[in-house]
Design a protein around this motif. Structure first.
Motif, PDB file in Angstrom:
ATOM      1  N   VAL A 101      -6.750  -1.013  -3.810  1.00  0.00           N
ATOM      2  CA  VAL A 101      -6.383   0.117  -4.835  1.00  0.00           C
ATOM      3  C   VAL A 101      -7.708   0.745  -5.291  1.00  0.00           C
ATOM      4  O   VAL A 101      -8.575   0.145  -5.740  1.00  0.00           O
ATOM      5  CB  VAL A 101      -5.746  -0.155  -6.088  1.00  0.00           C
ATOM      6  N   CYS A 113      -5.171   8.188  -7.514  1.00  0.00           N
ATOM      7  CA  CYS A 113      -5.236   6.680  -7.062  1.00  0.00           C
ATOM      8  C   CYS A 113      -4.523   6.587  -5.833  1.00  0.00           C
ATOM      9  O   CYS A 113      -3.407   7.224  -5.225  1.00  0.00           O
ATOM     10  CB  CYS A 113      -4.245   6.117  -8.175  1.00  0.00           C
ATOM     11  N   GLN A 140      -3.482   3.612  -2.575  1.00  0.00           N
ATOM     12  CA  GLN A 140      -3.394   2.253  -2.208  1.00  0.00           C
ATOM     13  C   GLN A 140      -3.100   2.272  -0.657  1.00  0.00           C
ATOM     14  O   GLN A 140      -2.278   2.896  -0.169  1.00  0.00           O
ATOM     15  CB  GLN A 140      -2.434   1.449  -3.006  1.00  0.00           C
ATOM     16  N   MET A 179       3.750   1.917  -8.253  1.00  0.00           N
ATOM     17  CA  MET A 179       2.684   2.206  -8.719  1.00  0.00           C
ATOM     18  C   MET A 179       2.365   2.771 -10.121  1.00  0.00           C
ATOM     19  O   MET A 179       3.785   3.225 -10.358  1.00  0.00           O
ATOM     20  CB  MET A 179       1.955   3.778  -7.756  1.00  0.00           C
ATOM     21  N   SER A 230      -0.740  -1.095  -8.492  1.00  0.00           N
ATOM     22  CA  SER A 230       0.362  -1.067  -7.398  1.00  0.00           C
ATOM     23  C   SER A 230       0.751  -2.576  -7.221  1.00  0.00           C
ATOM     24  O   SER A 230       0.149  -3.283  -7.413  1.00  0.00           O
ATOM     25  CB  SER A 230       0.051  -0.357  -5.931  1.00  0.00           C
ATOM     26  N   GLY A 240      -6.656  -0.914  -9.645  1.00  0.00           N
ATOM     27  CA  GLY A 240      -8.188  -0.179  -9.278  1.00  0.00           C
ATOM     28  C   GLY A 240      -9.312  -0.468 -10.222  1.00  0.00           C
ATOM     29  O   GLY A 240      -8.904  -1.482 -11.075  1.00  0.00           O
TER      30      GLY A 240
END
Lengths: 109, 115
Positions: free
Chosen positions: B4, B23, B25, B32, B93, B107
């Motif tokens: 992420v 964001c 992934q 998410m 996620s 993240g």
């Protein structure tokens, strides 16, 4: 939604086991218990989860009481790198996770 | 796998300005999430998405909008930033399914300051 209660902070000597308790007395039968940790200001990191049985992985062990109203995360040999905030989470309704304020664990040399 | 990622890492805005946080992934995850974390506090859910083209409100959605036009991306928008939105924003996620599918991957965060 089941809520969790954790001590605000704990200390543990390096090399000893760290036992972090969590109370979730209103947990329902199909809700999992999850543990995450957050080191300094990084994104939270998954540790372990369980439903009824005790669980163990390379990071930790999770002990869930028979009535499922509480659990304990065990770090068997705490190191300085385990200093972090540890969150106990019970999966809420739908797809949401509710993070509380967690337990700030300090591993002391 | 990069996991992420979040863009940008840091940002300073003036009150009333707008911006979008991205964001991404690469794990083909269905779900998410956007969280915010204020100093000394736990994470609070802003919005989330259960799949491409879907979004839903979380615990603290006011002042934010989101979009999930592609499965791998989840955008968080601030239309008119306020000092109360100064925070660290985390994206996460997870895959679908029960049990292990509920592990969220986070993240590194975006530090936003609104002056």
């Amino acid at each position: 939604d089941a809520k969790t209660t954790q001590p605000t902070s704990m200390d543990c000597a390096e090399g000893r086991a760290a036992n972090l308790p969590c109370n979730h007395s209103t947990i329902s039968g199909n809700e999992y218990v999850y543990w995450y940790r957050q080191i300094h200001s990084q994104g939270p990191q998954y540790i372990i989860h369980g439903l009824k049985n005790n669980e163990t992985n390379e990071m930790a062990s999770l002990i869930i009481t028979e009535d499922r109203k509480s659990s304990t995360l065990i770090l068997p040999h705490a190191t300085l790198r385990d200093t972090a905030v540890y969150y106990c989470i019970v999966r809420a309704t739908g797809n949401q996770f509710y993070f509380g304020t967690g337990t700030s664990l300090t591993v002391i040399p | 796998n990069a996991g992420v990622t979040q863009t940008p890492k840091f940002r300073v805005l003036k009150t009333g300005q707008s911006m979008t946080l991205l964001c991404a992934q690469d794990m083909n995850h269905e779900y998410m999430y956007w969280y915010r974390q204020d100093p000394g506090m736990g994470l609070r859910l802003i919005h989330y998405s259960v799949g491409e083209g879907t979004t839903a409100k979380g615990e603290v959605p006011d002042g934010y909008n989101v979009s999930r036009l592609k499965k791998q991306n989840f955008l968080l928008g601030l239309e008119s930033a306020a000092p109360s939105q100064t925070s660290v924003y985390f994206c996460a996620s997870r895959g679908s399914g029960t049990g292990s599918g509920y592990e969220q991957y986070f993240g590194p965060g975006t530090r936003l300051t609104v002056t």
